[in-house]
Design a protein around this motif. Structure first.
Motif, PDB file in Angstrom:
ATOM      1  N   VAL A 183      66.033  36.376  90.156  1.00 45.30           N
ATOM      2  CA  VAL A 183      66.285  34.977  90.508  1.00 45.30           C
ATOM      3  C   VAL A 183      67.734  34.790  90.951  1.00 45.30           C
ATOM      4  CG1 VAL A 183      66.334  32.608  89.630  1.00 45.30           C
ATOM      5  CG2 VAL A 183      64.481  34.131  88.956  1.00 45.30           C
ATOM      6  N   LEU A 184      68.642  35.481  90.280  1.00 48.87           N
ATOM      7  CA  LEU A 184      70.065  35.405  90.634  1.00 48.87           C
ATOM      8  C   LEU A 184      70.309  35.872  92.058  1.00 48.87           C
ATOM      9  CD1 LEU A 184      73.131  35.173  89.920  1.00 48.87           C
ATOM     10  CD2 LEU A 184      72.969  37.528  89.084  1.00 48.87           C
ATOM     11  N   GLU A 185      69.799  37.054  92.398  1.00 47.48           N
ATOM     12  CA  GLU A 185      70.039  37.617  93.733  1.00 47.48           C
ATOM     13  C   GLU A 185      69.421  36.745  94.818  1.00 47.48           C
ATOM     14  OE1 GLU A 185      72.084  39.762  94.280  1.00 47.48           O
ATOM     15  OE2 GLU A 185      72.296  40.979  92.482  1.00 47.48           O
ATOM     16  N   GLY A 186      68.317  36.115  94.515  1.00 46.89           N
ATOM     17  CA  GLY A 186      67.686  35.260  95.503  1.00 46.89           C
ATOM     18  C   GLY A 186      68.333  33.896  95.637  1.00 46.89           C
ATOM     19  N   SER A 187      69.168  33.534  94.662  1.00 49.16           N
ATOM     20  CA  SER A 187      69.777  32.204  94.654  1.00 49.16           C
ATOM     21  C   SER A 187      71.179  32.177  95.243  1.00 49.16           C
ATOM     22  CB  SER A 187      69.843  31.663  93.212  1.00 49.16           C
ATOM     23  OG  SER A 187      68.575  31.607  92.632  1.00 49.16           O
ATOM     24  N   LEU A 188      71.892  33.322  95.211  1.00 48.48           N
ATOM     25  CA  LEU A 188      73.295  33.322  95.601  1.00 48.48           C
ATOM     26  C   LEU A 188      73.503  33.052  97.081  1.00 48.48           C
ATOM     27  CD1 LEU A 188      74.698  36.249  93.449  1.00 48.48           C
ATOM     28  CD2 LEU A 188      75.175  33.809  93.207  1.00 48.48           C
ATOM     29  N   LYS A 270      70.424  35.507 108.158  1.00 47.56           N
ATOM     30  CA  LYS A 270      71.211  36.637 107.655  1.00 47.56           C
ATOM     31  C   LYS A 270      71.476  36.541 106.148  1.00 47.56           C
ATOM     32  CE  LYS A 270      75.611  36.798 108.376  1.00 47.56           C
ATOM     33  NZ  LYS A 270      76.949  36.924 108.973  1.00 47.56           N
ATOM     34  N   ASN A 271      71.749  35.323 105.654  1.00 52.21           N
ATOM     35  CA  ASN A 271      72.010  35.171 104.218  1.00 52.21           C
ATOM     36  C   ASN A 271      70.777  35.493 103.392  1.00 52.21           C
ATOM     37  OD1 ASN A 271      74.679  34.460 104.549  1.00 52.21           O
ATOM     38  ND2 ASN A 271      74.277  32.264 104.581  1.00 52.21           N
ATOM     39  N   SER A 272      69.618  35.014 103.860  1.00 53.99           N
ATOM     40  CA  SER A 272      68.379  35.289 103.130  1.00 53.99           C
ATOM     41  C   SER A 272      68.037  36.773 103.159  1.00 53.99           C
ATOM     42  CB  SER A 272      67.227  34.475 103.718  1.00 53.99           C
ATOM     43  OG  SER A 272      67.350  33.114 103.367  1.00 53.99           O
ATOM     44  N   ILE A 273      68.256  37.432 104.299  1.00 54.55           N
ATOM     45  CA  ILE A 273      67.966  38.862 104.387  1.00 54.55           C
ATOM     46  C   ILE A 273      68.847  39.646 103.431  1.00 54.55           C
ATOM     47  CG2 ILE A 273      68.030  40.878 105.901  1.00 54.55           C
ATOM     48  CD1 ILE A 273      65.681  39.009 106.394  1.00 54.55           C
ATOM     49  N   TYR A 274      70.091  39.204 103.266  1.00 50.88           N
ATOM     50  CA  TYR A 274      70.978  39.845 102.289  1.00 50.88           C
ATOM     51  C   TYR A 274      70.365  39.726 100.882  1.00 50.88           C
ATOM     52  CZ  TYR A 274      75.024  40.601  99.262  1.00 50.88           C
ATOM     53  OH  TYR A 274      75.866  41.062  98.275  1.00 50.88           O
ATOM     54  N   GLY A 275      69.903  38.518 100.542  1.00 54.50           N
ATOM     55  CA  GLY A 275      69.271  38.325  99.234  1.00 54.50           C
ATOM     56  C   GLY A 275      67.986  39.111  99.100  1.00 54.50           C
ATOM     57  N   TYR A 276      67.192  39.164 100.169  1.00 55.74           N
ATOM     58  CA  TYR A 276      65.934  39.908 100.142  1.00 55.74           C
ATOM     59  C   TYR A 276      66.190  41.394  99.906  1.00 55.74           C
ATOM     60  CZ  TYR A 276      63.550  35.790 102.086  1.00 55.74           C
ATOM     61  OH  TYR A 276      63.033  34.537 102.284  1.00 55.74           O
ATOM     62  N   SER A 277      67.237  41.922 100.539  1.00 54.92           N
ATOM     63  CA  SER A 277      67.543  43.349 100.363  1.00 54.92           C
ATOM     64  C   SER A 277      67.884  43.639  98.906  1.00 54.92           C
ATOM     65  CB  SER A 277      68.689  43.767 101.284  1.00 54.92           C
ATOM     66  OG  SER A 277      69.913  43.173 100.904  1.00 54.92           O
ATOM     67  N   LYS A 278      68.577  42.690  98.257  1.00 54.55           N
ATOM     68  CA  LYS A 278      68.930  42.868  96.840  1.00 54.55           C
ATOM     69  C   LYS A 278      67.679  42.791  95.956  1.00 54.55           C
ATOM     70  CE  LYS A 278      73.505  43.012  97.111  1.00 54.55           C
ATOM     71  NZ  LYS A 278      74.321  44.129  96.588  1.00 54.55           N
ATOM     72  N   ILE A 279      66.794  41.838  96.272  1.00 56.21           N
ATOM     73  CA  ILE A 279      65.571  41.682  95.482  1.00 56.21           C
ATOM     74  C   ILE A 279      64.684  42.913  95.620  1.00 56.21           C
ATOM     75  CG2 ILE A 279      63.416  40.369  95.302  1.00 56.21           C
ATOM     76  CD1 ILE A 279      65.020  37.883  96.131  1.00 56.21           C
ATOM     77  N   LEU A 280      64.503  43.382  96.849  1.00 54.21           N
ATOM     78  CA  LEU A 280      63.654  44.555  97.082  1.00 54.21           C
ATOM     79  C   LEU A 280      64.259  45.797  96.440  1.00 54.21           C
ATOM     80  CD1 LEU A 280      62.617  43.741 100.733  1.00 54.21           C
ATOM     81  CD2 LEU A 280      61.067  43.976  98.798  1.00 54.21           C
ATOM     82  N   PHE A 281      65.575  45.868  96.374  1.00 54.85           N
ATOM     83  CA  PHE A 281      66.231  46.974  95.660  1.00 54.85           C
ATOM     84  C   PHE A 281      65.836  46.940  94.182  1.00 54.85           C
ATOM     85  CE2 PHE A 281      69.602  48.779  93.096  1.00 54.85           C
ATOM     86  CZ  PHE A 281      69.909  49.967  93.753  1.00 54.85           C
ATOM     87  N   LEU A 282      65.886  45.740  93.569  1.00 53.93           N
ATOM     88  CA  LEU A 282      65.514  45.603  92.157  1.00 53.93           C
ATOM     89  C   LEU A 282      64.063  46.017  91.926  1.00 53.93           C
ATOM     90  CD1 LEU A 282      67.176  42.170  91.250  1.00 53.93           C
ATOM     91  CD2 LEU A 282      67.796  44.399  90.323  1.00 53.93           C
ATOM     92  N   ILE A 283      63.176  45.616  92.840  1.00 54.29           N
ATOM     93  CA  ILE A 283      61.753  45.923  92.682  1.00 54.29           C
ATOM     94  C   ILE A 283      61.509  47.414  92.826  1.00 54.29           C
ATOM     95  CG2 ILE A 283      59.451  45.568  93.666  1.00 54.29           C
ATOM     96  CD1 ILE A 283      60.414  42.767  94.543  1.00 54.29           C
ATOM     97  N   LYS A 357      56.517  47.595 109.141  1.00 54.67           N
ATOM     98  CA  LYS A 357      56.476  47.634 107.671  1.00 54.67           C
ATOM     99  C   LYS A 357      57.096  46.386 107.045  1.00 54.67           C
ATOM    100  CE  LYS A 357      56.961  52.668 107.797  1.00 54.67           C
ATOM    101  NZ  LYS A 357      57.107  52.708 109.269  1.00 54.67           N
ATOM    102  N   LEU A 358      57.889  45.643 107.823  1.00 54.95           N
ATOM    103  CA  LEU A 358      58.633  44.518 107.255  1.00 54.95           C
ATOM    104  C   LEU A 358      57.703  43.478 106.625  1.00 54.95           C
ATOM    105  CD1 LEU A 358      61.317  43.083 106.780  1.00 54.95           C
ATOM    106  CD2 LEU A 358      61.083  42.027 109.037  1.00 54.95           C
ATOM    107  N   LYS A 359      56.629  43.121 107.296  1.00 50.99           N
ATOM    108  CA  LYS A 359      55.708  42.118 106.766  1.00 50.99           C
ATOM    109  C   LYS A 359      55.155  42.547 105.406  1.00 50.99           C
ATOM    110  CE  LYS A 359      51.542  39.469 107.934  1.00 50.99           C
ATOM    111  NZ  LYS A 359      50.488  39.245 108.950  1.00 50.99           N
ATOM    112  N   GLY A 360      54.777  43.816 105.283  1.00 50.13           N
ATOM    113  CA  GLY A 360      54.255  44.324 104.012  1.00 50.13           C
ATOM    114  C   GLY A 360      55.303  44.295 102.918  1.00 50.13           C
ATOM    115  N   TRP A 361      56.543  44.659 103.257  1.00 53.04           N
ATOM    116  CA  TRP A 361      57.630  44.623 102.269  1.00 53.04           C
ATOM    117  C   TRP A 361      57.864  43.196 101.765  1.00 53.04           C
ATOM    118  CZ3 TRP A 361      61.552  47.994 105.520  1.00 53.04           C
ATOM    119  CH2 TRP A 361      61.125  49.335 105.484  1.00 53.04           C
ATOM    120  N   LEU A 362      57.884  42.250 102.697  1.00 54.92           N
ATOM    121  CA  LEU A 362      58.114  40.859 102.302  1.00 54.92           C
ATOM    122  C   LEU A 362      56.956  40.322 101.470  1.00 54.92           C
ATOM    123  CD1 LEU A 362      59.669  39.322 105.558  1.00 54.92           C
ATOM    124  CD2 LEU A 362      60.836  40.226 103.552  1.00 54.92           C
ATOM    125  N   GLU A 363      55.746  40.729 101.780  1.00 53.62           N
ATOM    126  CA  GLU A 363      54.583  40.285 100.996  1.00 53.62           C
ATOM    127  C   GLU A 363      54.677  40.775  99.555  1.00 53.62           C
ATOM    128  OE1 GLU A 363      51.178  41.633 103.143  1.00 53.62           O
ATOM    129  OE2 GLU A 363      51.154  39.903 104.513  1.00 53.62           O
TER     130      GLU A 363
END
Length: 596
Positions: A183-188, A270-283, A357-363
């Motif tokens: 939640v933190l990484e997605g909120s910053l 760009k800001n959201s993609i930065y957060g998404y990269s952090k979230i996907l790293f955690l997952i 692959k991006l759509k699958g990663w985001l899903e």
């Protein structure tokens, strides 16, 4: 104190201590920066007065270097303080949920209210004081939409999927720190409204820019570098550089004209993609045990590709795009080095490698983001239970309460098993009939999303929920509340005729007509629902309907009662078997001061 409350309060206290220390550091560094500037100016002045001009340059560079280091350190501390403040807000939100103050949360999902949906309006799924407002902690647009789909019970529900989601929710609910980090990484860093559709459309596209663009860009860059050199050695006048930059500006505009839409898209996300990269790293990095989470995680990596690495590369490329193409620094950088052209080419290369692959990663991210919100229920309600999903259309509940009422909820035991298909709920006004119908319906919704329910024991079959409780007129469509009720019941009957496994909740049916029509219509409806395999509850003030229990073993009566103390009406909200024998309308009128 519950484990959840203890966890939240400890985190808040830790964050307060850290914030206090960080505020002190920010203050010290701020004064240090001022001290460095003053000291640097004084040093240069002393060196100048002593005519040591050769040392002034060294001194200036030295103090500027210290100043820049302090700036970076200062910014890092401020960013870390922002993280701490965000974590504190996450835990404060948890405390509010525990205290029942969730109605103050801004996002109620009110845009998803839909009177045409089979149950969302009647069961308070969206809107103020709703399930969505209570549990929603999603930090991605797609995650929010996925949570909405879950709460609407969209798609074909089956026993295996519900069981797998239950296991996933159990596991994630035990990973409180990991969930808060997500939640933190997605909120910053978060774009206001990320354009997911256009991002997916871009990623799945195959068109690419002409290689001639790169050749032209490289040619003009070389000309610019050579011109700068010639100007320095005074072979050409410096005014020629201005002309060169003007020509570059025109060429950049021509080359990037067709890329304007893409550049605007990337600037906005760009800001959201930065957060998404952090979230996907955690997952991708987390160790999961449940099969559902393992299956999702498996979609993020293969022998050749790692989602966390590729999404970081994507974020790094986007980081070069300025907040605005018309930012003075970015504009100069673009004119000198044709950055837009090379950035778009880098993005095209990334798309060639990862676009499909991006759509699958985001899903994957969206599904886990939605589950993280669902996990608030078991984490904050330790005494709730996970339902047992049956292969038959039955329902059994021991000490079941409304999930949104917290400690105020009155718990009841109820069952419809075997041949029982319809429960008639009678009782006086305000005795608890409508709330009990919503209690069952809301807990069924939670059961189907893999969440625990507010009960000691709960078992149910997989059924489509249909309600008719808050019907109202529609002036635009020239529909009265009574006719609106008829239309909803028609939808219910048609669903039964299609062979759907239906669970219905009907509150005071046909209340918009006279008592004879109401009784006749209700009797016919109940018999039809039984005939076509429907299962559910009907609340009514029509006590004569209770006689249907004598005609069919598929109908059972329950009731709520009131009692009086010191000439005041009281309710215990306890469900009892059998028909109601009390009425309170006249007494309520008297209590309100109306002469009867």
């Amino acid at each position: 104190m519950s484990l959840a409350e203890e966890f939240y309060k400890e985190n808040i206290q830790r964050c307060l201590r850290q914030t206090k220390d960080l505020n002190y550091k920010v203050k010290i560094i701020g004064w240090s920066r001022l001290f460095v500037v003053i000291l640097g100016v004084l040093t240069d002045y002393i060196l100048y007065s002593q005519n040591k001009l050769n040392l002034i340059l060294i001194s200036t560079i030295f103090f500027i270097g210290i100043f820049i280091v302090l700036i970076f350190y200062h910014n890092n501390i401020i960013q870390y303080r922002e993280k701490i403040n965000t974590i504190m807000k996450i835990n404060e939100k948890g405390i509010k949920r525990l205290s029942g103050d969730f109605t103050s949360f801004e996002d109620s999902g009110s845009e998803y209210l839909d009177y045409k949906h089979p149950f969302v309006d009647d069961l308070d799924v969206f809107g103020n004081n709703s399930i969505f407002q209570y549990i929603n902690d999603t930090v991605t647009k797609g995650g929010r939409e996925e949570l909405v789909k879950l709460l609407k019970n969209e798609g074909n529900l089956n026993k295996l999927d519900i069981a797998e989601r239950q296991e996933a929710v159990k596991e994630l609910s035990s990973k409180a720190v990991w969930r808060q980090n997500l939640v933190l990484e997605g909120s910053l860093k978060k774009s206001k409204d990320i354009d997911l559709d256009n991002l997916i459309n871009w990623s799945e596209g195959t068109e690419s820019s002409s290689p001639l663009r790169i050749v032209i860009a490289c040619t003009f860059i070389l000309v610019t570098i050579f011109s700068i050199y010639l100007a320095i050695v005074k072979v050409i006048p410096q005014s020629f550089l201005l002309l060169n930059l003007m020509v570059n500006f025109i060429v950049v505009k021509v080359l990037s004209k067709s890329m304007g839409t893409e550049i605007k898209l990337f600037e906005s996300i760009k800001n959201s993609i930065y957060g998404y990269s952090k979230i996907l790293f955690l997952i991708e990095e987390e160790n999961f045990d449940s099969q559902y989470l393992k299956n999702l995680q498996g979609k993020l990596k293969s022998d050749k590709l790692s989602c966390k690495e590729e999404m970081k590369a994507f974020s790094d490329i986007l980081d070069w795009i300025g907040n605005s193409s018309y930012n003075a620094y970015y504009l100069l950088f673009n004119i000198l080095l044709f950055s837009d052209v090379f950035l778009l080419r880098s993005l095209e290369k990334w798309r060639e490698k990862n676009g499909n692959k991006l759509k699958g990663w985001l899903e994957v991210m969206h599904k886990i983001d939605a589950l993280v919100s669902v996990c608030n229920l078991p984490f904050e309600n330790e005494n709730w239970t996970y339902p047992v999903i049956l292969d038959k259309n039955e329902i059994t509940a021991v000490n079941i309460g409304h999930p949104l009422l917290g400690e105020k909820a009155v718990e009841n035991t109820f069952s419809m098993t075997g041949n029982q298909k319809v429960s008639l709920i009678t009782g006086s006004n305000m005795s608890g009939k409508s709330t009990f119908l919503r209690t069952l319906g809301t807990n069924l919704v939670l059961s189907y999303i893999g969440a625990p329910v507010h009960a000691d024991k709960f078992s149910c079959g997989i059924m489509k929920i249909y309600t008719c409780m808050r019907t109202k007129d529609n002036l635009e469509e020239n529909i009265s509340s009574f006719y609106a009720e008829i239309l909803r019941i028609k939808i219910l009957i048609e669903a039964c005729k299609r062979g759907e496994s239906v669970f219905f909740l009907l509150d005071e049916i046909f209340k918009g007509t006279n008592s004879r029509d109401r009784h006749t219509g209700a009797s016919v409806l109940i018999k039809q629902l039984i005939k076509y395999g429907g299962v559910g509850l009907v609340s009514t003030h029509d006590f004569e309907l209770c006689d249907l229990e004598n005609e069919s073993e598929e109908i059972i009566n329950y009731n709520f009662r009131e009692f009086y103390e010191n000439n005041k009406i009281k309710f215990d909200y306890i469900l009892r078997e059998g028909r109601s024998t009390t009425q309170n309308a006249i007494h309520l009128m008297k209590l309100a001061g109306i002469e009867v």
